[in-house]
Scaffold this motif. Structure first.
Motif, PDB file in Angstrom:
ATOM      1  N   SER A 184      62.545  45.497   9.697  1.00 30.09           N
ATOM      2  CA  SER A 184      63.653  46.091  10.788  1.00 30.09           C
ATOM      3  C   SER A 184      64.554  45.295  10.773  1.00 30.09           C
ATOM      4  CB  SER A 184      63.204  46.286  12.344  1.00 30.09           C
ATOM      5  OG  SER A 184      63.190  44.968  13.200  1.00 30.09           O
ATOM      6  N   HIS A 185      64.368  43.946  11.000  1.00 28.70           N
ATOM      7  CA  HIS A 185      65.497  42.870   9.984  1.00 28.70           C
ATOM      8  C   HIS A 185      65.693  43.080   8.330  1.00 28.70           C
ATOM      9  CE1 HIS A 185      64.155  42.296  14.234  1.00 28.70           C
ATOM     10  NE2 HIS A 185      65.006  41.953  14.384  1.00 28.70           N
ATOM     11  N   ARG A 186      65.605  43.418   7.614  1.00 30.45           N
ATOM     12  CA  ARG A 186      65.563  43.932   6.559  1.00 30.45           C
ATOM     13  C   ARG A 186      66.715  42.602   6.218  1.00 30.45           C
ATOM     14  NH1 ARG A 186      64.891  49.195   3.400  1.00 30.45           N
ATOM     15  NH2 ARG A 186      62.748  48.474   3.534  1.00 30.45           N
ATOM     16  N   SER A 187      67.963  43.422   5.968  1.00 28.91           N
ATOM     17  CA  SER A 187      69.372  42.755   5.588  1.00 28.91           C
ATOM     18  C   SER A 187      69.336  41.173   6.310  1.00 28.91           C
ATOM     19  CB  SER A 187      70.213  43.101   6.970  1.00 28.91           C
ATOM     20  OG  SER A 187      70.516  42.470   8.492  1.00 28.91           O
ATOM     21  N   LYS A 188      68.885  40.318   6.985  1.00 31.86           N
ATOM     22  CA  LYS A 188      68.197  39.255   7.237  1.00 31.86           C
ATOM     23  C   LYS A 188      67.203  38.654   6.246  1.00 31.86           C
ATOM     24  CE  LYS A 188      68.865  38.821  12.102  1.00 31.86           C
ATOM     25  NZ  LYS A 188      68.328  38.622  13.279  1.00 31.86           N
ATOM     26  N   PHE A 189      66.867  39.169   5.236  1.00 35.91           N
ATOM     27  CA  PHE A 189      65.581  38.618   3.914  1.00 35.91           C
ATOM     28  C   PHE A 189      66.433  39.241   2.641  1.00 35.91           C
ATOM     29  CE2 PHE A 189      62.714  39.214   7.969  1.00 35.91           C
ATOM     30  CZ  PHE A 189      62.347  38.130   8.171  1.00 35.91           C
ATOM     31  N   ASN A 190      67.829  39.593   2.721  1.00 35.58           N
ATOM     32  CA  ASN A 190      67.394  39.716   1.403  1.00 35.58           C
ATOM     33  C   ASN A 190      68.828  38.963   0.649  1.00 35.58           C
ATOM     34  OD1 ASN A 190      66.777  43.141   1.154  1.00 35.58           O
ATOM     35  ND2 ASN A 190      68.557  43.688   1.967  1.00 35.58           N
TER      36      ASN A 190
END
Length: 140
Positions: A133-139
């Protein structure tokens, strides 16, 4: 992020003298894989779906099932539960849980208060859902 925002609650639970059948029935109807063993809300153990199926014979639920297979369902949970499971408090964070999952090679962490009373449960799937759900923070 703290575990109180991730954990599932209320938690499915049984007592020490409940049977394998009662746990199997809960897990067969549920969308989760763990049941906590409690006495007066205090955590005593954990049972996973794998623990349940390890107790059953390959002939259970088939035409070859025997009386012995059926009798296994009457085993009390205290005979096969994981005792003294690793726990965390709800104020711990996601990375504390990840450390426990990796070092202890377990798939769930009961969340308890200072008196060992159950407040919730966190699973590896909960952590993965959060990360997705927080994928963008890990990219990169």
């Amino acid at each position: 992020m703290t575990l109180d925002k991730i954990m599932s609650h209320p938690v499915a639970s049984v007592e020490l003298d409940d049977t394998l059948k009662s746990v199997k029935d809960i897990l067969d109807r549920a969308k989760f894989n763990h049941v906590l063993v409690v006495e007066q809300r205090k955590l005593l153990g954990v049972i996973s779906d794998r623990d349940v199926y390890r107790q059953l014979t390959p002939t259970f639920g088939t035409p070859l099932e025997t009386y012995k297979d059926q009798m296994l369902l009457h085993r009390p949970v205290h005979t096969f539960m994981t005792r003294k499971p690793t726990t965390l408090r709800k104020t711990a964070n996601m990375f504390d849980a990840i450390d426990v999952f990796l070092t202890k090679n377990i798939s769930c962490i009961p969340i308890v208060d200072s008196e060992n009373q159950v407040e919730g449960i966190v699973t590896k799937k909960d952590i993965l859902r959060l990360m997705k759900s927080h994928r963008s923070k890990f990219n990169d």
